[in-house]
Design an enzyme around this catalytic site. Structure first.
Site, PDB file in Angstrom:
ATOM      1  N   ARG A 287       0.751  -1.117  -0.103  1.00  0.00           N
ATOM      2  CA  ARG A 287      -0.061   0.119   0.236  1.00  0.00           C
ATOM      3  C   ARG A 287       0.795   1.141   0.103  1.00  0.00           C
ATOM      4  O   ARG A 287       0.439   2.277  -0.497  1.00  0.00           O
ATOM      5  CB  ARG A 287      -1.141  -0.012   1.115  1.00  0.00           C
ATOM      6  CG  ARG A 287      -2.104  -1.079   1.208  1.00  0.00           C
ATOM      7  CD  ARG A 287      -2.899  -1.146   1.945  1.00  0.00           C
ATOM      8  NE  ARG A 287      -4.237  -1.913   1.786  1.00  0.00           N
ATOM      9  CZ  ARG A 287      -5.125  -2.447   2.580  1.00  0.00           C
ATOM     10  NH1 ARG A 287      -4.992  -2.174   3.724  1.00  0.00           N
ATOM     11  NH2 ARG A 287      -5.965  -3.429   2.288  1.00  0.00           N
ATOM     12  N   TYR A 428      -6.491  -0.056  -6.749  1.00  0.00           N
ATOM     13  CA  TYR A 428      -6.111  -1.583  -6.324  1.00  0.00           C
ATOM     14  C   TYR A 428      -5.177  -1.370  -5.048  1.00  0.00           C
ATOM     15  O   TYR A 428      -4.878  -0.185  -4.426  1.00  0.00           O
ATOM     16  CB  TYR A 428      -5.190  -2.078  -7.375  1.00  0.00           C
ATOM     17  CG  TYR A 428      -4.147  -1.295  -7.890  1.00  0.00           C
ATOM     18  CD1 TYR A 428      -3.754  -1.584  -9.282  1.00  0.00           C
ATOM     19  CD2 TYR A 428      -3.146  -0.300  -7.322  1.00  0.00           C
ATOM     20  CE1 TYR A 428      -2.672  -1.057  -9.931  1.00  0.00           C
ATOM     21  CE2 TYR A 428      -1.934   0.131  -7.792  1.00  0.00           C
ATOM     22  CZ  TYR A 428      -1.811  -0.114  -9.274  1.00  0.00           C
ATOM     23  OH  TYR A 428      -0.696   0.549  -9.736  1.00  0.00           O
ATOM     24  N   GLU A 429      -4.692  -2.521  -4.411  1.00  0.00           N
ATOM     25  CA  GLU A 429      -4.255  -2.622  -3.132  1.00  0.00           C
ATOM     26  C   GLU A 429      -5.162  -2.108  -2.096  1.00  0.00           C
ATOM     27  O   GLU A 429      -4.913  -1.758  -1.046  1.00  0.00           O
ATOM     28  CB  GLU A 429      -3.012  -2.096  -2.786  1.00  0.00           C
ATOM     29  CG  GLU A 429      -1.720  -2.828  -3.549  1.00  0.00           C
ATOM     30  CD  GLU A 429      -1.688  -4.093  -3.055  1.00  0.00           C
ATOM     31  OE1 GLU A 429      -1.931  -4.683  -2.209  1.00  0.00           O
ATOM     32  OE2 GLU A 429      -1.042  -4.878  -3.937  1.00  0.00           O
ATOM     33  N   GLY A 430      -6.451  -2.329  -2.411  1.00  0.00           N
ATOM     34  CA  GLY A 430      -7.578  -1.759  -1.442  1.00  0.00           C
ATOM     35  C   GLY A 430      -7.957  -0.649  -1.950  1.00  0.00           C
ATOM     36  O   GLY A 430      -7.255   0.181  -1.990  1.00  0.00           O
TER      37      GLY A 430
END
Length: 599
Positions: A287, A428-430
């Site tokens: 992140r 992305y990555e949450g």
């Protein structure tokens, strides 16, 4: 300036792990790396956007120059710089690796995805793989001779990873047979390297439902023989590549596992059903890396906008003599736009570098209490740095188009590419909404709120330093003085942290009684908190800049620019926090006032 004065490399070289390094050698490394990025990688950026990637047979053909640029990066040993020396790494701090990542993303984010996804795979194997797995894979991955990919997403399992259906069946020899399909796999297939090490999430036949039943497997493109040579091709194959809004040069693949057999050969990492726990081990770095993607794109957009504003003539600036037109950089509104871009970029960099510095401290400080405090600060900063750097990268790259005027809307100019490329970083990555849920659901309650309180205490300590460095805001107001350059920063940061405390109090009181209230307010709260955190670090920049100017340091000219930017941030951007309190306190009422059909 940041590496000298805000997150000093000198402080990290005092740690046992980095005592062989010094600031001069780090500076030399980064200067040389920047040369490769500017001369070799950056020219491929627009090419990748124009050409994209395509599937031919069982291979992906990447854009012209991509493979050669990647090979130059590997041949020079740059891939290994921030990794463990035991596996051929350079042993540099992770902070140095993050500086490299900024340059990689500024030069060509689409191409940068190849090494950056490899970083995630290295992390997972290094933390949870067996010694044999580390010996087989890590040296080649650390050097960049092999790349890695992360295979989480499936057509019916995006952010809801627990819904994935890829299967893993144990064999008598201890391997597993993997069958299923994965989507959105960045650099899942390419011709840069001899092998690609896929990390694949799958579930065994008797696994519990949801995320508790997910395991993690190494599934290499080519199997590796006992002597380290490559063996037969594994049954993992490219189905297609996505046609995307941005980062078009990066092949985002659909991969099929086991379509031509009873399954691709996979090797379990750690224990069965522990895959999600292993993924979370690397999530902080991943992140942070996505936040740095936003930073890199914003920096490149700013550079391009400034260059254009310095050479484009239009109209007459206030006070300009009639005759020759003025450069647009002399117009007040263009100045405002450029300073806004610059201030956001500098605040992004501070957030990213501070987080990376604390990762190094958490890993290597001799004192356990210091390691714990550093890790806690990392944990609370991660959702902030990921969301702030990507949300405001969208803002900065949009302004970059605006500075170019009508030419910014023309693709050949290049300004629009940065805007298109940055959008994926918010997803992305949450998604950033998921980051907000993490912030209010997991990070605020850490140590019964103690981690949050420690963070606020750090901010208040900076406010005290501002007060001690010169006149306070009250002095300026009451005396009508204008002399103290730090007073506006002191005034605005003091007000901002009070607003943060007010909003946090509402989140904690309402959220305990009704979690939907907290989740409904999570995104505006996250933006508020991240702005305050950015303001805190920009205040530290102002303090460091003022000190450099006062002592007549060699970098005093740079410091003068940093001081102005810090003050601009405090006066023009930080006050936005006060407008976010009401959206926080509005809670869930309006969000659920309409039915789905009415929406």
């Amino acid at each position: 300036f940041v590496l000298d004065r805000i997150t000093p490399i000198a402080g990290l070289t005092a740690l046992d792990a980095y005592q062989a390094l010094d600031t001069e050698s780090v500076g030399g490394v980064l200067e040389e790396f920047g040369r490769l990025m500017g001369e070799v990688w950056a020219p491929t950026n627009a090419v990748g956007d124009a050409e994209g990637s395509r599937v031919e047979g069982d291979e992906v053909v990447t854009a012209t120059g991509f493979k050669e640029a990647y090979q130059a990066y590997v041949d020079a040993g740059w891939a290994s710089v921030p990794f463990n020396e035991a596996y051929g790494g350079g042993g540099f701090p992770w902070l140095v690796g993050i500086v490299q990542q900024e340059m990689l993303n500024s030069a060509n984010m689409a191409l940068a995805m190849a090494p950056l996804l490899t970083h995630g795979a290295i992390d997972a194997i290094a933390h949870h793989g067996s010694e044999e797995q580390k010996e087989v894979y890590l040296t080649k991955m650390v050097s960049g001779e092999w790349t890695g990919s992360m295979n989480l997403t499936e057509p019916d399992a995006g952010s809801d990873v627990g819904a994935l259906r890829t299967k893993a069946v144990r064999q008598d020899d201890g391997t597993y047979r993997i069958t299923g399909q994965k989507i959105f796999i960045t650099f899942g297939e390419h011709g840069f390297t001899d092998n690609i090490v896929h990390l694949v999430l799958a579930r065994t036949p008797d696994a519990p439902a949801g995320t508790k039943g997910i395991s993690c497997f190494i599934v290499p493109k080519y199997l590796v023989n006992d002597d380290g040579s490559l063996g037969e091709r594994n049954d993992v194959h490219i189905v297609s590549v996505e046609h995307k809004m941005g980062i078009k040069g990066s092949p985002t693949c659909v991969l099929a596992y086991g379509d031509g057999s009873d399954g691709a050969v996979g090797y379990l990492i750690g224990e069965e059903n522990a895959g999600m726990r292993y993924m979370f081990t690397m999530m902080n770095n991943a992140r942070l890396g996505v936040g740095v993607e936003g930073l890199g794109l914003a920096e490149r957009s700013y550079q391009k906008a400034v260059a254009y504003a310095r050479e484009r003539k239009q109209g007459y600036a206030p006070g300009a003599a009639r005759g020759e037109k003025s450069f647009i950089i002399e117009h007040p509104d263009v100045r405002r736009q450029l300073l806004t871009m610059r201030a956001y970029v500098e605040s992004m960099r501070l957030l990213a570098y501070k987080t990376a510095e604390q990762i190094d401290v958490a890993r290597h400080h001799a004192d356990e209490a210091e390691r714990t405090a550093a890790q806690e600060l990392v944990d609370i900063l991660i959702p902030l740095v990921k969301s702030y750097c990507t949300d405001y990268a969208e803002t900065v790259t949009s302004i970059g188009i605006q500075v170019h005027g009508g030419m910014g809307f023309i693709e050949e100019t290049g300004a629009a590419q940065f805007y298109r490329d940055t959008k994926i970083t918010q997803i992305y990555e949450g998604t950033n909404g998921i980051q907000a849920m993490d912030l209010v659901g997991r990070k605020l309650p850490m140590r019964a709120g103690g981690v949050y309180q420690d963070t606020v205490a750090r901010i208040r300590a900076t406010i005290d330093q501002l007060a001690a460095a010169g006149l306070t805001a009250r002095d300026v107001f009451e005396a009508g003085a204008a002399g103290d350059e730090l007073a506006p920063i002191h005034r605005e940061l003091t007000a901002a942290v009070a607003t943060l405390e007010d909003a946090t109090g509402w989140i904690l009181s309402e959220g305990l009684a009704d979690p939907v209230q907290a989740l409904s307010a999570a995104s505006p709260y996250q933006r508020l908190f991240s702005l305050v955190a950015a303001g805190w670090l920009m205040a530290q920049q102002g303090l460091a800049a003022k000190a450099a100017i006062d002592e007549g340091a060699a970098d005093a000219d740079v410091a003068q620019v940093k001081l102005v930017t810090a003050r601009f941030f405090a006066e023009h951007l930080l006050p936005a926090v006060h407008g976010l309190v009401q959206p926080v306190k509005a809670g869930k009422a309006d969000l659920f006032a309409l039915t789905a059909d009415q929406l």
